[in-house]
Write an enzyme that holds these catalytic residues in place. Sequence first.
Site, PDB file in Angstrom:
ATOM      1  CG  ASP A  13      -2.088   0.930   1.099  1.00  0.00           C
ATOM      2  OD1 ASP A  13      -2.343   1.426  -0.018  1.00  0.00           O
ATOM      3  OD2 ASP A  13      -2.766   1.192   2.127  1.00  0.00           O
ATOM      4  CG  ASN A  61      -8.008  -1.990  -5.131  1.00  0.00           C
ATOM      5  OD1 ASN A  61      -7.108  -2.817  -4.943  1.00  0.00           O
ATOM      6  ND2 ASN A  61      -8.240  -0.993  -4.264  1.00  0.00           N
TER       7      ASN A  61
HETATM    8  C1  IPE Z   1      -5.573  -2.753  -0.225  1.00  0.00           C
HETATM    9  O1  IPE Z   1      -5.206  -1.430  -0.351  1.00  0.00           O
HETATM   10  C2  IPE Z   1      -5.484  -3.442  -1.537  1.00  0.00           C
HETATM   11  C3  IPE Z   1      -4.160  -3.581  -2.119  1.00  0.00           C
HETATM   12  C4  IPE Z   1      -3.024  -3.223  -1.587  1.00  0.00           C
HETATM   13  C5  IPE Z   1      -4.118  -4.195  -3.424  1.00  0.00           C
HETATM   14  P1  IPE Z   1      -6.271  -0.259  -0.479  1.00  0.00           P
HETATM   15  O2  IPE Z   1      -5.479   0.992  -0.565  1.00  0.00           O
HETATM   16  O3  IPE Z   1      -7.199  -0.549  -1.583  1.00  0.00           O
HETATM   17  O4  IPE Z   1      -7.054  -0.371   0.906  1.00  0.00           O
HETATM   18  P2  IPE Z   1      -7.961   0.684   1.673  1.00  0.00           P
HETATM   19  O5  IPE Z   1      -9.072   1.048   0.760  1.00  0.00           O
HETATM   20  O6  IPE Z   1      -7.103   1.876   1.990  1.00  0.00           O
HETATM   21  O7  IPE Z   1      -8.409  -0.021   2.904  1.00  0.00           O
HETATM   22  C1  IPE Z   2      -1.615   0.263  -3.394  1.00  0.00           C
HETATM   23  O1  IPE Z   2      -1.408   1.636  -3.399  1.00  0.00           O
HETATM   24  C2  IPE Z   2      -1.888  -0.270  -4.777  1.00  0.00           C
HETATM   25  C3  IPE Z   2      -3.257  -0.743  -4.988  1.00  0.00           C
HETATM   26  C4  IPE Z   2      -4.217  -0.724  -4.126  1.00  0.00           C
HETATM   27  C5  IPE Z   2      -3.547  -1.286  -6.284  1.00  0.00           C
HETATM   28  P1  IPE Z   2      -2.606   2.669  -3.366  1.00  0.00           P
HETATM   29  O2  IPE Z   2      -2.949   3.001  -4.786  1.00  0.00           O
HETATM   30  O3  IPE Z   2      -3.710   2.173  -2.533  1.00  0.00           O
HETATM   31  O4  IPE Z   2      -1.891   3.915  -2.688  1.00  0.00           O
HETATM   32  P2  IPE Z   2      -2.555   4.958  -1.687  1.00  0.00           P
HETATM   33  O5  IPE Z   2      -3.167   4.193  -0.564  1.00  0.00           O
HETATM   34  O6  IPE Z   2      -3.570   5.724  -2.470  1.00  0.00           O
HETATM   35  O7  IPE Z   2      -1.408   5.798  -1.240  1.00  0.00           O
HETATM   36 MG    MG Z   3      -4.113   2.390  -0.546  1.00  0.00          MG
END
Ligand code: IPE
Ligand code: IPE
Ligand code: MG
Length: 239
Positions: A13, A61
């Site tokens: 993340d 997502n």
């Molecule tokens: C969880 O991260 C999913 C992945 C890392 C693929 P998100 O960024 O989607 O999670 P939330 O929405 O902050 O909980």
């Molecule tokens: C994790 O990074 C990747 C996926 C969930 C696909 P994020 O895209 O969630 O990054 P933040 O949480 O917005 O920083």
């Molecule tokens: Mg995230």
Amino acid sequence: MNRLPKHIAIIMDGNGRWANLQGKSRVKGHQQGAQKVRDVVEEATRQGIEYLTLYAFSSDNWSRPKDEVNILMKLLVTSLKKEFNRLINNNIRLQSIGDMSGLPTPVKQELKYVIKKTKNNTGMVLTLALNYGAKEELTQAIKAIAFKVKNSIISPEKVDQSTIIEHLYSQNLPAVDLLIRTSGEERISNFLLWHIAYAELYFTDTLWPDFNKEDLQKAIVDYAKRERRFGKTSQQLTN
Ligand code: IPE
Ligand code: IPE
Ligand code: MG
């Protein structure tokens, strides 16, 4: 002291926040994040980790802006193509968990290809969680079991933990020993609920695109200091 974790799972993340901090588009964050996967996979292999499971795209997502979703799907295909030789050379077996039917055709095709070509590899099992949601996984497992009960394939009395495990996407995955989440968020976000029942949780503020081999080593060292009691007393463990 614990030995090496057999199964490490990572919630990768912080790509978006990394990009934000750099004044770049979220896409750049995802690109940089995808590059980090290589280092971490390599380090996990070097350390002798048997199972590495990476949360790459959750079933929630899909709610992101369409452009971002499209870019993530394209990035998946290019990464799978780019990393193919490395997986072969490192004897890594790739598999995926999640609802594969919901993925775009090019992703499905590439994924199936790499899974097939690496299926006889005997080294680390690398599992990509794609279009994955633990609640969805448990729901489809319960549905499948219910059908089998209805059709007298299983008797209700015989349903036990192993029956449930057999119906999960991740049926061949052992319990997670160490769950890492980057970016300072301290939540599970619908990842592997069943398998993390006794996982040691490790949260780090490092954003995924900055996470490197040393960070993985640090998490493994931290894990080694934990006492895993599985319901027993500390005294029972030392006797
Ligand atoms: C969880 O991260 C999913 C992945 C890392 C693929 P998100 O960024 O989607 O999670 P939330 O929405 O902050 O909980
Ligand atoms: C994790 O990074 C990747 C996926 C969930 C696909 P994020 O895209 O969630 O990054 P933040 O949480 O917005 O920083
Ligand atoms: Mg995230």
